[in-house]
Design a protein around this motif. Sequence first.
Motif, PDB file in Angstrom:
ATOM      1  N   LEU A 159     -35.510  -1.596 -54.484  1.00  0.00           N
ATOM      2  CA  LEU A 159     -36.337  -2.540 -53.730  1.00  0.00           C
ATOM      3  C   LEU A 159     -35.526  -3.717 -53.216  1.00  0.00           C
ATOM      4  O   LEU A 159     -35.820  -4.283 -52.168  1.00  0.00           O
ATOM      5  N   LEU A 160     -34.496  -4.103 -53.979  1.00  0.00           N
ATOM      6  CA  LEU A 160     -33.658  -5.230 -53.562  1.00  0.00           C
ATOM      7  C   LEU A 160     -32.537  -4.822 -52.614  1.00  0.00           C
ATOM      8  O   LEU A 160     -31.850  -5.687 -52.076  1.00  0.00           O
ATOM      9  N   LYS A 161     -32.337  -3.534 -52.458  1.00  0.00           N
ATOM     10  CA  LYS A 161     -31.194  -3.064 -51.669  1.00  0.00           C
ATOM     11  C   LYS A 161     -31.185  -3.622 -50.246  1.00  0.00           C
ATOM     12  O   LYS A 161     -30.141  -4.114 -49.784  1.00  0.00           O
TER      13      LYS A 161
ATOM     14  N   TYR B  79     -44.971  -6.160 -48.078  1.00  0.00           N
ATOM     15  CA  TYR B  79     -44.510  -7.244 -47.204  1.00  0.00           C
ATOM     16  C   TYR B  79     -43.039  -7.596 -47.464  1.00  0.00           C
ATOM     17  O   TYR B  79     -42.578  -8.663 -47.063  1.00  0.00           O
ATOM     18  N   LEU B  80     -42.282  -6.698 -48.140  1.00  0.00           N
ATOM     19  CA  LEU B  80     -40.903  -7.034 -48.499  1.00  0.00           C
ATOM     20  C   LEU B  80     -40.019  -7.200 -47.276  1.00  0.00           C
ATOM     21  O   LEU B  80     -39.153  -8.086 -47.237  1.00  0.00           O
ATOM     22  N   ASP B  81     -40.233  -6.370 -46.268  1.00  0.00           N
ATOM     23  CA  ASP B  81     -39.401  -6.497 -45.062  1.00  0.00           C
ATOM     24  C   ASP B  81     -39.561  -7.867 -44.427  1.00  0.00           C
ATOM     25  O   ASP B  81     -38.587  -8.459 -43.935  1.00  0.00           O
TER      26      ASP B  81
ATOM     27  N   LEU C   9     -40.521 -10.601 -46.106  1.00  0.00           N
ATOM     28  CA  LEU C   9     -39.977 -11.601 -47.024  1.00  0.00           C
ATOM     29  C   LEU C   9     -38.462 -11.680 -46.925  1.00  0.00           C
ATOM     30  O   LEU C   9     -37.873 -12.759 -47.017  1.00  0.00           O
ATOM     31  N   TRP C  10     -37.781 -10.508 -46.756  1.00  0.00           N
ATOM     32  CA  TRP C  10     -36.317 -10.558 -46.705  1.00  0.00           C
ATOM     33  C   TRP C  10     -35.829 -11.316 -45.475  1.00  0.00           C
ATOM     34  O   TRP C  10     -34.729 -11.881 -45.505  1.00  0.00           O
ATOM     35  N   THR C  11     -36.645 -11.388 -44.417  1.00  0.00           N
ATOM     36  CA  THR C  11     -36.231 -12.162 -43.238  1.00  0.00           C
ATOM     37  C   THR C  11     -36.272 -13.666 -43.496  1.00  0.00           C
ATOM     38  O   THR C  11     -35.715 -14.438 -42.716  1.00  0.00           O
ATOM     39  N   LEU C  12     -36.951 -14.067 -44.561  1.00  0.00           N
ATOM     40  CA  LEU C  12     -37.065 -15.500 -44.882  1.00  0.00           C
ATOM     41  C   LEU C  12     -35.942 -15.978 -45.784  1.00  0.00           C
ATOM     42  O   LEU C  12     -35.920 -17.161 -46.158  1.00  0.00           O
ATOM     43  N   CYS C  13     -35.023 -15.108 -46.160  1.00  0.00           N
ATOM     44  CA  CYS C  13     -33.954 -15.492 -47.079  1.00  0.00           C
ATOM     45  C   CYS C  13     -33.089 -16.591 -46.470  1.00  0.00           C
ATOM     46  O   CYS C  13     -32.603 -16.456 -45.333  1.00  0.00           O
ATOM     47  N   PRO C  14     -32.873 -17.726 -47.172  1.00  0.00           N
ATOM     48  CA  PRO C  14     -32.072 -18.814 -46.619  1.00  0.00           C
ATOM     49  C   PRO C  14     -30.633 -18.380 -46.355  1.00  0.00           C
ATOM     50  O   PRO C  14     -30.100 -17.449 -46.974  1.00  0.00           O
ATOM     51  N   GLU C  15     -29.986 -19.125 -45.455  1.00  0.00           N
ATOM     52  CA  GLU C  15     -28.627 -18.777 -45.072  1.00  0.00           C
ATOM     53  C   GLU C  15     -27.639 -18.983 -46.212  1.00  0.00           C
ATOM     54  O   GLU C  15     -26.632 -18.287 -46.294  1.00  0.00           O
TER      55      GLU C  15
END
Length: 931
Positions: free
Chosen positions: A843-845, A781-783, A785-791
């Motif tokens: 994974l963090l890339k 589910y990383l893709d 989760l990365w969309t939830l990163c705050p601005e």
Amino acid sequence: MAGLVLKQLSDFGDFSHGKDLTEILSLNNNEQINSVRMSPDGRHIHVVLRKPKVSLVTFDKYERPQLAPNQKKLDLCVNVPIVDIFYLEHHGGSSSGAAVVAVVYESGKVEFWKFQECKSGWHLLQTSQLCNSPRARVVSVCACSNFIIWCEERPPSESSPVPSATRNKLRYCVCRRDFEVKETAVNLGGVKIALHNNPDFTVVSSGEYVHLLPDLKSKPLLNISKFFLSWSPRYDSFTVSTTCKNTPLKKLSAKESDFMKLVIECLGYLSPLEPPEICSFSPTACGGLLLLLSTGWLCLLQKDGVLRQVYKLEDNCLVNYSTHTSLGMYEDTLALLMGQNLHLIDLKCGRELEKIVLMSEALLYTNRADMCTPHLLSETGLFVVVSRGTDSRDCSFRIKSPGFSTVESIHPGALLVEAVFEEACKYYQQRSLSSTPLTVDSLKKGGRFQAPISLASILFSYLSAGFKQKGAQLSQNGGGGCIAGQDKLMGSLEAELKALVSLEEVKGTLVRGSVKEVEAVCESLVEKEVLRLLSSPELDKEALLYLNSIFSIFPSEGWKAAHSALQLHYNGEGFLSSRASPDVWKTVLSAGLSSSPVASLSLTNGGPKHNHSLKVDYFTNCKAKSTSSTSSATLPVFELLCRSVFHFQPSWLPRFLELAQKEQGSTGLGLGLAASSWSFSGGRGGDCNESNVPLYKRALCLLSSLNPDRDQQQDLEVELLLVSGRPNAILQALRILMSKKQWYRVTQVAQKCCKQSPLLNKEIFTILLCEVAHHRDLDPYLDLLWTLCPEDFTVTTILNLVLKNLPSPNTPSHSSSFLASSSTSSTPAPFTDPHSTQLTIGLLKPLLRKVLQRETKPSQRYVDILQSPSFPPPALPRQPTERGGSVTDPRADSDLCNNITPALLAETPEQQTCTQTAIQRQRVALPANTV
């Protein structure tokens, strides 16, 4: 109007040796007469004598008197006491019209006699032995259906030690044997023990039930005499009851035949009580039992175990087991013969229909040919109760009027009038300084108490059909002023009078109605009462306690009433609506008069920021404090409704909470979501105020006190926390889901709730990023989760969080949330284990690339990351590192970021084994920047 009198049916002249019967009955001496029994058809009278010798004398009524001199009588003269005689039922056969009687002796011997008028009268069918032991002694016996049931005393064996006084009282047992009446014999089955190690019981048969009553003459143990048992051989069950409680104490299976094990749980409850003694009893045809208690109350024990008080004797009537009494139930009429006074009582309302004073003592019995009418046996003959006719020559007794005619006694107006005076007696007696008891007659005749007289007059006039016609006639005759005053008074009392009359109608329906009618009336009453209470502007302590008792006694009806009062509608798609008025919701959502065990709890949601321990004290606290309070505590209305919803529609509970919060916000009854507190410790904000405890906390505490299934409880807890919409509650729901490893649900909740506020988005993303640093369960589910990163998150922020939460190299590998996992070796390996849970740069890339791309002015230090080659760089030579002090320069953060080359971000997870060790060794040098 005609009253009730006694009509003589026989003077014993049509019985064999009728003069001897009159002489025996006129002895009126209990020392000589043991008992008198009547056959069901009234044709045979059996008298058991004690003196001058133990004997049984029978007097028979022949349809053809000319055969009487040649018939054999059932007269026995024996040396063994006779316990009892009873008739056995026929179950088919050519001899169905012949009477078969069993004579049971104290030694256990039983003789079966049969009467045939057309042959030789009474003749002996057979002699048998009831008991297995020859040393057993029968103390009481009866016949129930096709069973002979008796209580016998079993003396201890000679080899056993001397029993204690308590054990000596518990040497009895209750046994039974099947029987079948044949043409020339009675077939008996084997002996079966129903109860053992019990005290001396008197067995009484009533319908399909057998009641075991303590024998007061044998001076039983104090606690044992306080209760009695009802046994159903058909359903194989026992019911424990007492005379000071209207409902049975306990119902249990008859598979347990040890008396002490049956009643051991009830002894502690009964020890401080002083229940009245049973002075007299009589079985009813429907499985019940009439009981005359030492307090003067005549009670009916129904077959379901409910003890109903019917009639109270006058205060000066002293009752004990030695008083001559006789009881009988004849459909809706109870007959109580006490001394020489015969009381005829209406079973439905408990009113005395007639009181007849006899010239001598008598005995009530039931004639099978006319079971609806009381019959009496006295020394002068047989009598029956009939309505008074014009010819009273057959009446040999005096009539004493009770003050009201028979028709008036069953009139609703008379009942209400009498109820007014009885209530007034209690009211004035409580406030009187005199020790002289007040009676209804003194209120009626004294002239000092005008209020009950006036109210009784108003009631009687209101219920009179000709009231308005009479008023119209008086108005025409010049009495208009008086009638106008009466009309004004009646107008002001109209609502109260209608309510009072309606109440009496409901009482009558409950007494006379069938089971379905009673259920319908109860459901209607509960619905009206719940609606009335919920529509009240404010519930006081008594009203709230009353509402709790309604939901406790009638749970199903209470739920239906609440559903109707709130006008709930569920569309089947997860939406619950209500059309109830704001006033009703104001009563529902009120916190109550005092802090309840639920509302007064200090609740803590969440915990300190970034404290990722899932060992949350919230539900432990809540359950401990809820359990410490008594289960009978009065609940506020909201908690009461939540409990009802949980019991009957558990899936509605989150939707009900959502609806309640919506109504709370629309009616201004509490703080909305905008005023929600972000205090994790519960130490500030409006949540700590007892009057403003959030509804979801109240629902959660109630849920924890109900002790549901653990999985069901956690699912409902998550739903309630999410429905509340409060940030702390949402974070708590996420932690519960993560503890259950429901990662798909975690991502769905995170995606939905991150849209509520930037601050909540930041908290959720931080928690999930820390989870990613610990295990690989969230990798699919990383893709998302990365969309939830705050601005406002930067690469520095992300790397700081990741490096601070990486597991220690010495920590064993685990897959649970918030637990570190890494290599089990103390020395880091140059290449990663394929099954390792270690986080890699690969994974963090995608996340780092996304953060760098959306920065308006990207730093030149990171520009080479975006231009990373597509092929991996050569591996760095392995060189020993110098051990020295940690970097304390704040610029170390930038240096570390500069060391992350574009080639490093371009590596795949399989190619990052060489660089993993270097990152782990340098992360201790990073400052813990505040997030």
